[in-house]
Design a protein around this motif. Structure first.
Motif, PDB file in Angstrom:
ATOM      1  N   VAL A   7       0.823  -1.204   0.000  1.00  0.00           N
ATOM      2  CA  VAL A   7       0.000   0.000   0.000  1.00  0.00           C
ATOM      3  C   VAL A   7       0.859   1.258   0.000  1.00  0.00           C
ATOM      4  CG1 VAL A   7      -2.012  -1.049   1.085  1.00  0.00           C
ATOM      5  CG2 VAL A   7      -0.210  -0.085   2.508  1.00  0.00           C
ATOM      6  N   THR A   8       2.075   1.170  -0.483  1.00  0.00           N
ATOM      7  CA  THR A   8       2.962   2.319  -0.416  1.00  0.00           C
ATOM      8  C   THR A   8       2.452   3.492  -1.242  1.00  0.00           C
ATOM      9  OG1 THR A   8       4.301   1.356  -2.168  1.00  0.00           O
ATOM     10  CG2 THR A   8       5.021   0.990   0.102  1.00  0.00           C
ATOM     11  N   ALA A   9       1.784   3.243  -2.347  1.00  0.00           N
ATOM     12  CA  ALA A   9       1.297   4.352  -3.174  1.00  0.00           C
ATOM     13  C   ALA A   9       0.303   5.205  -2.403  1.00  0.00           C
ATOM     14  CB  ALA A   9       0.669   3.814  -4.450  1.00  0.00           C
ATOM     15  N   ALA A  10      -0.586   4.570  -1.664  1.00  0.00           N
ATOM     16  CA  ALA A  10      -1.573   5.328  -0.891  1.00  0.00           C
ATOM     17  C   ALA A  10      -0.896   6.165   0.182  1.00  0.00           C
ATOM     18  CB  ALA A  10      -2.593   4.378  -0.259  1.00  0.00           C
ATOM     19  N   ILE A  11       0.139   5.631   0.802  1.00  0.00           N
ATOM     20  CA  ILE A  11       0.845   6.382   1.839  1.00  0.00           C
ATOM     21  C   ILE A  11       1.505   7.609   1.233  1.00  0.00           C
ATOM     22  CG2 ILE A  11       2.859   6.369   3.357  1.00  0.00           C
ATOM     23  CD1 ILE A  11       2.136   3.493   4.026  1.00  0.00           C
ATOM     24  N   GLY A  12       2.272   7.411   0.158  1.00  0.00           N
ATOM     25  CA  GLY A  12       2.993   8.526  -0.449  1.00  0.00           C
ATOM     26  C   GLY A  12       2.073   9.574  -1.030  1.00  0.00           C
ATOM     27  N   ASP A  13       1.080   9.130  -1.755  1.00  0.00           N
ATOM     28  CA  ASP A  13       0.223  10.073  -2.467  1.00  0.00           C
ATOM     29  C   ASP A  13      -0.777  10.789  -1.577  1.00  0.00           C
ATOM     30  OD1 ASP A  13       1.522   9.438  -4.762  1.00  0.00           O
ATOM     31  OD2 ASP A  13      -0.024   8.099  -5.516  1.00  0.00           O
ATOM     32  N   GLU A  14      -1.281  10.109  -0.585  1.00  0.00           N
ATOM     33  CA  GLU A  14      -2.366  10.699   0.186  1.00  0.00           C
ATOM     34  C   GLU A  14      -1.901  11.322   1.495  1.00  0.00           C
ATOM     35  OE1 GLU A  14      -5.255   7.600   0.466  1.00  0.00           O
ATOM     36  OE2 GLU A  14      -5.377   7.408  -1.699  1.00  0.00           O
ATOM     37  N   GLY A  15      -1.308  10.546   2.347  1.00  0.00           N
ATOM     38  CA  GLY A  15      -0.942  11.062   3.665  1.00  0.00           C
ATOM     39  C   GLY A  15       0.214  12.032   3.647  1.00  0.00           C
ATOM     40  N   MET A  16       1.334  11.604   3.090  1.00  0.00           N
ATOM     41  CA  MET A  16       2.531  12.427   3.117  1.00  0.00           C
ATOM     42  C   MET A  16       2.358  13.702   2.305  1.00  0.00           C
ATOM     43  SD  MET A  16       5.423   9.421   3.036  1.00  0.00           S
ATOM     44  CE  MET A  16       6.842  10.450   3.395  1.00  0.00           C
ATOM     45  N   ALA A  17       1.700  13.611   1.162  1.00  0.00           N
ATOM     46  CA  ALA A  17       1.487  14.791   0.321  1.00  0.00           C
ATOM     47  C   ALA A  17       0.652  15.840   1.032  1.00  0.00           C
ATOM     48  CB  ALA A  17       0.814  14.389  -0.987  1.00  0.00           C
ATOM     49  N   GLU A  18      -0.210  15.420   1.913  1.00  0.00           N
ATOM     50  CA  GLU A  18      -1.070  16.340   2.661  1.00  0.00           C
ATOM     51  C   GLU A  18      -0.442  16.793   3.968  1.00  0.00           C
ATOM     52  OE1 GLU A  18      -3.907  17.739   1.643  1.00  0.00           O
ATOM     53  OE2 GLU A  18      -3.535  16.760  -0.284  1.00  0.00           O
ATOM     54  N   GLY A  19       0.795  16.381   4.212  1.00  0.00           N
ATOM     55  CA  GLY A  19       1.466  16.796   5.437  1.00  0.00           C
ATOM     56  C   GLY A  19       0.952  16.099   6.676  1.00  0.00           C
ATOM     57  N   ARG A  20       0.555  14.862   6.521  1.00  0.00           N
ATOM     58  CA  ARG A  20       0.060  14.084   7.650  1.00  0.00           C
ATOM     59  C   ARG A  20       1.123  13.083   8.092  1.00  0.00           C
ATOM     60  NH1 ARG A  20      -3.289  17.703   7.976  1.00  0.00           N
ATOM     61  NH2 ARG A  20      -5.317  17.572   7.027  1.00  0.00           N
ATOM     62  N   PRO A  21       1.311  12.920   9.383  1.00  0.00           N
ATOM     63  CA  PRO A  21       2.212  11.867   9.835  1.00  0.00           C
ATOM     64  C   PRO A  21       1.588  10.521   9.494  1.00  0.00           C
ATOM     65  CG  PRO A  21       1.014  12.753  11.700  1.00  0.00           C
ATOM     66  CD  PRO A  21       0.664  13.595  10.497  1.00  0.00           C
ATOM     67  N   VAL A  22       2.406   9.556   9.172  1.00  0.00           N
ATOM     68  CA  VAL A  22       1.917   8.258   8.729  1.00  0.00           C
ATOM     69  C   VAL A  22       2.099   7.233   9.839  1.00  0.00           C
ATOM     70  CG1 VAL A  22       2.296   6.402   7.057  1.00  0.00           C
ATOM     71  CG2 VAL A  22       2.484   8.791   6.345  1.00  0.00           C
ATOM     72  N   VAL A  23       1.077   6.435  10.053  1.00  0.00           N
ATOM     73  CA  VAL A  23       1.213   5.236  10.862  1.00  0.00           C
ATOM     74  C   VAL A  23       1.163   4.086   9.872  1.00  0.00           C
ATOM     75  CG1 VAL A  23       0.182   3.747  12.606  1.00  0.00           C
ATOM     76  CG2 VAL A  23       0.179   6.232  12.926  1.00  0.00           C
ATOM     77  N   GLY A  24       2.273   3.383   9.749  1.00  0.00           N
ATOM     78  CA  GLY A  24       2.350   2.285   8.798  1.00  0.00           C
ATOM     79  C   GLY A  24       2.958   1.060   9.440  1.00  0.00           C
ATOM     80  N   THR A  25       2.774  -0.053   8.777  1.00  0.00           N
ATOM     81  CA  THR A  25       3.353  -1.289   9.288  1.00  0.00           C
ATOM     82  C   THR A  25       4.726  -1.522   8.673  1.00  0.00           C
ATOM     83  OG1 THR A  25       2.286  -2.612   7.578  1.00  0.00           O
ATOM     84  CG2 THR A  25       1.089  -2.325   9.665  1.00  0.00           C
ATOM     85  N   ARG A  26       5.484  -2.352   9.329  1.00  0.00           N
ATOM     86  CA  ARG A  26       6.827  -2.688   8.854  1.00  0.00           C
ATOM     87  C   ARG A  26       6.743  -3.796   7.803  1.00  0.00           C
ATOM     88  NH1 ARG A  26       7.477  -2.311  14.599  1.00  0.00           N
ATOM     89  NH2 ARG A  26       8.686  -0.466  15.124  1.00  0.00           N
ATOM     90  N   MET A  27       5.908  -3.600   6.818  1.00  0.00           N
ATOM     91  CA  MET A  27       5.680  -4.620   5.793  1.00  0.00           C
ATOM     92  C   MET A  27       5.933  -4.031   4.416  1.00  0.00           C
ATOM     93  SD  MET A  27       2.140  -6.143   7.346  1.00  0.00           S
ATOM     94  CE  MET A  27       2.017  -7.462   6.169  1.00  0.00           C
TER      95      MET A  27
END
Length: 102
Positions: A7-27
């Protein structure tokens, strides 16, 4: 299970682009994108660890804002479509040059 898919695309495109801290798994590729403690929090894929990380960010606005700003900067410098396009052009040019010399 769909939750364990990449799900890396969703993290990069949505959360990080909007300046949101990400909670993600080590996967998968997530740890390659999210720097633990800088852009967000990386946890094991358990409900407890995910919930604890969310509570940590929701209860500490200063931490969340700092990580969000870092995430936005990282996205802008490494994950925008323009950055990806430039990397592809560079790689393709190098491959063409290598093939032409062979």
């Amino acid at each position: 299970c769909w939750i364990h898919q990449e799900v890396t695309a969703a993290i990069g495109d949505e959360g990080m682009a909007e300046g949101r801290p990400v909670v993600g798994t080590r996967m998968g590729g997530i740890p390659e994108i999210v720097r633990h403690g800088a852009d967000g929090l990386l946890v094991d894929a358990t409900s407890k660890q995910i919930a604890d990380a969310l509570v940590q960010l929701l209860s500490n606005r200063t931490l969340a804002e700092r990580m969000g700003a870092s995430a936005r900067e990282r996205y802008a410098s490494a994950f925008t479509p323009e950055v990806h396009a430039a990397a592809w052009v560079s790689q393709l040019t190098a491959a063409i040059d290598t093939t032409a010399r062979a």
